[in-house]
Design an enzyme around this catalytic site. Structure first.
Site, PDB file in Angstrom:
ATOM      1  N   LYS A   1     -52.823  32.224  71.191  1.00  0.00           N
ATOM      2  CA  LYS A   1     -53.575  31.564  72.283  1.00  0.00           C
ATOM      3  C   LYS A   1     -52.903  30.261  72.683  1.00  0.00           C
ATOM      4  CE  LYS A   1     -58.003  32.968  70.249  1.00  0.00           C
ATOM      5  NZ  LYS A   1     -59.197  32.424  69.572  1.00  0.00           N
TER       6      LYS A   1
ATOM      7  N   ARG B   1     -41.575  30.662  57.737  1.00  0.00           N
ATOM      8  CA  ARG B   1     -40.380  31.103  58.480  1.00  0.00           C
ATOM      9  C   ARG B   1     -40.674  30.902  59.962  1.00  0.00           C
ATOM     10  NH1 ARG B   1     -37.015  36.591  57.761  1.00  0.00           N
ATOM     11  NH2 ARG B   1     -36.243  35.308  56.046  1.00  0.00           N
TER      12      ARG B   1
ATOM     13  N   HIS C   1     -31.699  28.568  54.776  1.00  0.00           N
ATOM     14  CA  HIS C   1     -32.481  29.603  54.087  1.00  0.00           C
ATOM     15  C   HIS C   1     -32.314  29.347  52.584  1.00  0.00           C
ATOM     16  CE1 HIS C   1     -34.636  33.171  53.395  1.00  0.00           C
ATOM     17  NE2 HIS C   1     -33.948  34.048  54.106  1.00  0.00           N
TER      18      HIS C   1
ATOM     19  N   ARG D   1     -37.987  41.407  53.069  1.00  0.00           N
ATOM     20  CA  ARG D   1     -37.724  40.923  51.700  1.00  0.00           C
ATOM     21  C   ARG D   1     -38.354  39.578  51.407  1.00  0.00           C
ATOM     22  NH1 ARG D   1     -34.415  44.496  52.957  1.00  0.00           N
ATOM     23  NH2 ARG D   1     -34.505  43.404  54.928  1.00  0.00           N
ATOM     24  N   THR D   2     -38.142  38.598  52.305  1.00  0.00           N
ATOM     25  CA  THR D   2     -38.608  37.246  51.999  1.00  0.00           C
ATOM     26  C   THR D   2     -40.138  37.257  51.906  1.00  0.00           C
ATOM     27  OG1 THR D   2     -36.693  36.443  53.204  1.00  0.00           O
ATOM     28  CG2 THR D   2     -38.368  34.826  52.658  1.00  0.00           C
TER      29      THR D   2
HETATM   30  C1  NCD Z   1     -31.905  37.097  56.324  1.00  0.00           C
HETATM   31  C2  NCD Z   1     -32.607  36.113  57.242  1.00  0.00           C
HETATM   32  O1  NCD Z   1     -33.760  36.324  57.638  1.00  0.00           O
HETATM   33  O2  NCD Z   1     -31.979  35.103  57.509  1.00  0.00           O
HETATM   34  N1  NCD Z   1     -32.769  38.030  55.734  1.00  0.00           N
HETATM   35  C3  NCD Z   1     -33.406  37.720  54.571  1.00  0.00           C
HETATM   36  O3  NCD Z   1     -34.143  36.760  54.505  1.00  0.00           O
HETATM   37  N2  NCD Z   1     -33.145  38.473  53.511  1.00  0.00           N
HETATM   38  C4  NCD Z   1     -30.716  37.724  56.921  1.00  0.00           C
HETATM   39  C5  NCD Z   1     -30.803  38.404  58.256  1.00  0.00           C
HETATM   40  O4  NCD Z   1     -31.865  38.511  58.872  1.00  0.00           O
HETATM   41  O5  NCD Z   1     -29.753  38.862  58.709  1.00  0.00           O
END
Ligand code: NCD
Length: 313
Positions: free
Chosen positions: A93, A114, A142, A65-66
């Site tokens: 590497k 991320r 997040h 999703r993100t």
């Molecule tokens: C979440 C995350 O990556 O923190 N997912 C997301 O970004 N929608 C939740 C999760 O991974 O459980």
């Protein structure tokens, strides 16, 4: 002042977005109202607000999703997106995050990052001239998910203040929950934290939320949904456990199934950042109270707003 000397401040716009804790309530409200404008724009062709800009997506941890909604948001604003893949880049590497960020900062107008290490986004932002948007740093923060969650709750319930919101699941490791508690406290929701004792949320963020906002936060290990307006569930964050067997055991303990929901309020909204694994069985998806796919869809307008404001457009 030459562009390379530009100084970024943490909490404004045309700036980084690292933690929800860096934002004032007014700034969060600005993101939410901008997201509502973006949602209207989505229906119209040819939005080019970010034409000529290049966004770099850097995901060192899995994401659907993100990653995809940032891609969709970037494209829908007329900008271009570059994707960095850690397994096929020089990270494989042994190139450090610091060197990689310095490079990509030279190629892009904004970086979406991320990373499994807590603090990685702040570290990257300190090295980068361009805005860095935290798409999740380990179990820490997040912020864009929290904006989506607040936006979704407001859209579904018409308000946030005074709502009874229960957060259920692995509250110890889930960054989405840590960020969201702070956001809910900021907007005056009453929060119940439901988890097994071993997966309780860290006290530091609970104390900070109470201290800053006078938030009403309680903790319990048993599920009671009477009077609950929003039930926000998350999966057991297996990847952050040192013992995978322990994670599996925990996974079985907390399930939101149709039996549990049979006595829950009729106007309950069930949210989840997704992915869901065993904590919500598939038959719940058809229950009209399940709003998590709608919530995920809100990811696009909210992230359009984030890109627009962080790029200072
Ligand atoms: C979440 C995350 O990556 O923190 N997912 C997301 O970004 N929608 C939740 C999760 O991974 O459980």
């Amino acid at each position: 002042m030459p562009r390379c000397q530009r100084k970024k401040s943490r909490a404004g716009f045309g700036k980084d977005l690292i933690s929800i804790r860096d934002l004032s309530k007014g700034e969060v409200e600005l993101f939410l109202s901008e997201a509502a404008r973006m949602e209207k724009l989505l229906g119209m062709p040819g939005c080019e607000l970010l034409k000529g800009k290049v966004v770099a997506n850097m995901f060192y941890e899995p994401s659907t999703r993100t990653n995809m909604s940032f891609q969709a948001a970037t494209k829908r604003l007329g900008a271009k997106i570059m994707t960095f893949y850690p397994t096929t880049s020089s990270a494989a590497k042994g190139e450090t995050l610091a060197d990689t960020i310095r490079m990509i900062d030279g190629y892009a107008d904004a970086i979406v990052l991320r990373h499994p290490l807590e603090g990685a986004a702040r570290f990257a932002a300190d090295l980068s001239e361009h805005p860095v948007i935290n798409a999740g740093d380990g179990g820490n923060q997040h912020p864009t998910q929290t904006l989506i969650d607040l936006y979704s709750i407001k859209k579904l319930k018409g308000k946030i203040a005074g709502l009874n919101v229960s957060l259920l699941g692995d509250l110890k490791h889930a960054r989405a929950m840590r960020s969201l508690l702070y956001g809910l406290g900021m907007f005056g929701a009453k929060v119940t934290l439901i988890s097994p004792p071993a997966l309780r949320m860290d006290e530091d963020i609970i104390e900070e939320t109470k201290r800053k906002f006078g938030a009403d936060v309680s903790q319990t290990a048993s599920i009671d949904l009477s009077g609950c307006d929003v039930l926000y569930v998350c999966r057991i964050q297996k990847e952050r456990f040192s013992d995978p067997y322990e994670a599996e055991k925990m996974q079985k303990e907390f399930r939101v199934d149709l039996e549990l929901l049979s006595s829950a309020p009729k106007d309950l909204a069930i949210l989840h950042p997704l992915p869901k694994v065993d904590e919500i069985p598939p038959e719940v998806d058809a229950d009209p109270r399940a709003k998590y796919f709608e919530q995920a869809k809100n990811g696009v307008p909210v992230r359009m707003a984030v890109l627009k404001l962080c790029l200072g457009v």
